[in-house]
Design a protein around this motif. Structure first.
Motif, PDB file in Angstrom:
ATOM      1  N   ALA A   8       1.478   1.728   4.342  1.00  0.00           N
ATOM      2  CA  ALA A   8       0.414   2.630   4.794  1.00  0.00           C
ATOM      3  C   ALA A   8      -0.711   2.690   3.767  1.00  0.00           C
ATOM      4  O   ALA A   8      -1.901   2.657   4.132  1.00  0.00           O
ATOM      5  CB  ALA A   8       0.983   4.018   5.043  1.00  0.00           C
ATOM      6  N   TYR A   9      -0.347   2.781   2.488  1.00  0.00           N
ATOM      7  CA  TYR A   9      -1.346   2.809   1.416  1.00  0.00           C
ATOM      8  C   TYR A   9      -2.184   1.533   1.418  1.00  0.00           C
ATOM      9  O   TYR A   9      -3.423   1.580   1.335  1.00  0.00           O
ATOM     10  CB  TYR A   9      -0.654   2.999   0.067  1.00  0.00           C
ATOM     11  CG  TYR A   9      -1.527   2.702  -1.125  1.00  0.00           C
ATOM     12  CD1 TYR A   9      -2.518   3.603  -1.514  1.00  0.00           C
ATOM     13  CD2 TYR A   9      -1.376   1.523  -1.868  1.00  0.00           C
ATOM     14  CE1 TYR A   9      -3.324   3.337  -2.601  1.00  0.00           C
ATOM     15  CE2 TYR A   9      -2.173   1.252  -2.946  1.00  0.00           C
ATOM     16  CZ  TYR A   9      -3.152   2.157  -3.317  1.00  0.00           C
ATOM     17  OH  TYR A   9      -3.957   1.888  -4.398  1.00  0.00           O
ATOM     18  N   LEU A  12      -4.559   1.415   4.440  1.00  0.00           N
ATOM     19  CA  LEU A  12      -5.689   2.321   4.247  1.00  0.00           C
ATOM     20  C   LEU A  12      -6.688   1.757   3.247  1.00  0.00           C
ATOM     21  O   LEU A  12      -7.907   1.883   3.432  1.00  0.00           O
ATOM     22  CB  LEU A  12      -5.187   3.693   3.787  1.00  0.00           C
ATOM     23  CG  LEU A  12      -4.469   4.533   4.853  1.00  0.00           C
ATOM     24  CD1 LEU A  12      -3.875   5.789   4.232  1.00  0.00           C
ATOM     25  CD2 LEU A  12      -5.427   4.900   5.973  1.00  0.00           C
ATOM     26  N   GLU A  13      -6.195   1.130   2.192  1.00  0.00           N
ATOM     27  CA  GLU A  13      -7.086   0.519   1.199  1.00  0.00           C
ATOM     28  C   GLU A  13      -7.909  -0.609   1.833  1.00  0.00           C
ATOM     29  O   GLU A  13      -9.109  -0.753   1.558  1.00  0.00           O
ATOM     30  CB  GLU A  13      -6.284  -0.022   0.013  1.00  0.00           C
ATOM     31  CG  GLU A  13      -5.773   1.028  -0.940  1.00  0.00           C
ATOM     32  CD  GLU A  13      -6.839   1.542  -1.894  1.00  0.00           C
ATOM     33  OE1 GLU A  13      -7.994   1.741  -1.464  1.00  0.00           O
ATOM     34  OE2 GLU A  13      -6.521   1.744  -3.076  1.00  0.00           O
ATOM     35  N   ILE A  16     -10.591   0.973   3.967  1.00  0.00           N
ATOM     36  CA  ILE A  16     -11.646   1.536   3.109  1.00  0.00           C
ATOM     37  C   ILE A  16     -12.525   0.424   2.550  1.00  0.00           C
ATOM     38  O   ILE A  16     -13.759   0.545   2.513  1.00  0.00           O
ATOM     39  CB  ILE A  16     -11.016   2.366   1.970  1.00  0.00           C
ATOM     40  CG1 ILE A  16     -10.421   3.664   2.530  1.00  0.00           C
ATOM     41  CG2 ILE A  16     -12.054   2.690   0.889  1.00  0.00           C
ATOM     42  CD1 ILE A  16      -9.610   4.452   1.530  1.00  0.00           C
ATOM     43  N   THR A 267      -2.603   9.085  -3.318  1.00  0.00           N
ATOM     44  CA  THR A 267      -3.531   9.846  -2.478  1.00  0.00           C
ATOM     45  C   THR A 267      -4.847  10.081  -3.202  1.00  0.00           C
ATOM     46  O   THR A 267      -5.934   9.971  -2.617  1.00  0.00           O
ATOM     47  CB  THR A 267      -2.910  11.199  -2.077  1.00  0.00           C
ATOM     48  OG1 THR A 267      -1.677  10.971  -1.389  1.00  0.00           O
ATOM     49  CG2 THR A 267      -3.844  11.988  -1.187  1.00  0.00           C
ATOM     50  N   LEU A 270      -6.810   6.804  -3.187  1.00  0.00           N
ATOM     51  CA  LEU A 270      -7.423   6.590  -1.874  1.00  0.00           C
ATOM     52  C   LEU A 270      -8.653   7.474  -1.681  1.00  0.00           C
ATOM     53  O   LEU A 270      -9.690   7.024  -1.165  1.00  0.00           O
ATOM     54  CB  LEU A 270      -6.411   6.874  -0.765  1.00  0.00           C
ATOM     55  CG  LEU A 270      -5.335   5.815  -0.516  1.00  0.00           C
ATOM     56  CD1 LEU A 270      -4.295   6.350   0.452  1.00  0.00           C
ATOM     57  CD2 LEU A 270      -5.950   4.537   0.039  1.00  0.00           C
ATOM     58  N   ALA A 274     -12.433   6.282  -1.007  1.00  0.00           N
ATOM     59  CA  ALA A 274     -13.043   6.677   0.270  1.00  0.00           C
ATOM     60  C   ALA A 274     -14.453   7.216   0.073  1.00  0.00           C
ATOM     61  O   ALA A 274     -15.283   7.146   0.993  1.00  0.00           O
ATOM     62  CB  ALA A 274     -12.180   7.719   0.960  1.00  0.00           C
TER      63      ALA A 274
END
Length: 337
Positions: A8-9, A12-13, A16, A267, A270, A274
């Motif tokens: 998931a990390y 998301l990276e 982004i 977190t 991220l 972001a």
């Protein structure tokens, strides 16, 4: 983290990074191509500098953040160099924001001297100074303030037993005292405090002038206030996205590794990345000139897309309008915008 958390990390990276790449490339195109003579205005030059820094976050900093988590094995010196790139880009964002706030302050408080001071040449010199200082401050660990002893011993022990270098991680080469005392307090918090004071003065001055000015002058002051609010929002978002990660570094330094869980730390990483993806959205929603430039770029893109798909009527209408424009200009007439 568990396997699904790591997936998931990483996803998301990647999202982004793509957002940073596309969004900030659009900002640069909007300012440099879509807005006429925008680069003669210092504020937009500094916005381009900030957008370039955010663009490079997507291209370089985010991929490096993923790789510098033990996924690559390189020499300590190369690991340190790659880690410093992330610091350089962060510092470039801070100094670009500082340059924007100084520019708006000078524009408001010395309007008569401002045009003589803020020439295009001096503006680009200021941009160059921002990036030069960013490199100096970001590459400071290369000159000695680093986790050199522990990393070198690990590298020596590993190289003596095998030819594979130890895994490269950010905190294995970047010292926590450096991140807290130098980077956070000196290179991030100090400029943020200066910018807060400048924007406080800007809003106080604008509020006072709006009360005293005539209706004709209020329109210009309201535009100035709207732009100042938009730029202050960019500053607030930067602080809100980056300060949590720096506070985690403070906890790690003063209370040890158990003070921050691995999931919380990721977190914070991220959230900091972001910020570079959010800025283009703020420009689009808050700055009218960039809104118009976005619209022009999208119109041109859609028209060319239609041409590529064989919409001959659209292409002919475009060619006809261009021919009429050229004919009108050649005959000395003026075309309506």
């Amino acid at each position: 983290m568990t396997d699904w958390s790591w997936v998931a990390y990483t996803v998301l990276e990647v999202l982004i990074a793509i957002s940073c790449f596309l969004g900030n490339a659009l900002v640069v195109c909007a300012v440099c191509i879509g807005i006429r003579d925008s680069l003669r205005e210092p504020t937009f030059c500094f916005l381009v500098s900030l957008a370039v820094a955010d663009f490079l976050v997507g291209v370089a900093a985010v991929p490096l953040a993923v790789l510098l988590d033990g996924w690559v094995s390189v020499t300590p010196d190369l690991c340190l160099l790659l880690s410093c790139v992330v610091l350089v880009l962060t510092q470039a964002s801070v100094l670009s924001l500082l340059a924007i706030s100084v520019d708006r302050y000078l524009r408001l408080h010395i309007p008569l001297r401002y045009k003589a001071l803020a020439t295009q040449r001096r503006t680009w010199m200021a941009v160059s100074v921002c990036w030069t200082l960013s490199c100096i401050l970001g590459f400071t660990p290369l000159f000695g303030w680093r986790n050199y002893s522990s990393l070198t011993s690990d590298f020596t022990n590993t190289s003596s037993s095998s030819s594979i270098s130890p895994p490269c991680t950010f905190l294995s080469v970047i010292s926590l005292p450096f991140m807290v005392y130098f980077n956070f307090l000196g290179c991030v918090m100090a400029p943020l405090l200066v910018m807060t004071l400048l924007y406080t003065q800007i809003f106080r001055s604008l509020q006072g002038r709006l009360k005293e000015s005539c209706p004709q002058a209020q329109a210009s002051l309201l535009r100035e206030k709207r732009l100042a609010c938009s730029l202050a929002l960019v500053l607030i978002l930067f602080a809100g996205c980056w300060i949590p990660l720096h506070l985690m570094n403070c906890l790690l330094l003063f209370q040890g590794p158990r003070a921050v869980t691995r999931g919380t730390l990721y977190t914070g990483i991220l959230l900091s990345h972001a910020n570079s993806a959010v800025n283009p959205v703020v420009y689009a929603c808050r700055i009218p000139k960039i809104q118009q430039a976005y619209s022009q770029i999208w119109r041109r893109f859609i028209v060319r897309l239609n041409c590529c798909h064989g919409d001959k009527q659209v292409c002919q209408s475009i060619k006809g309008s261009r021919a009429n424009h050229i004919e009108t200009c050649g005959s000395g007439g003026k075309s309506t915008p």
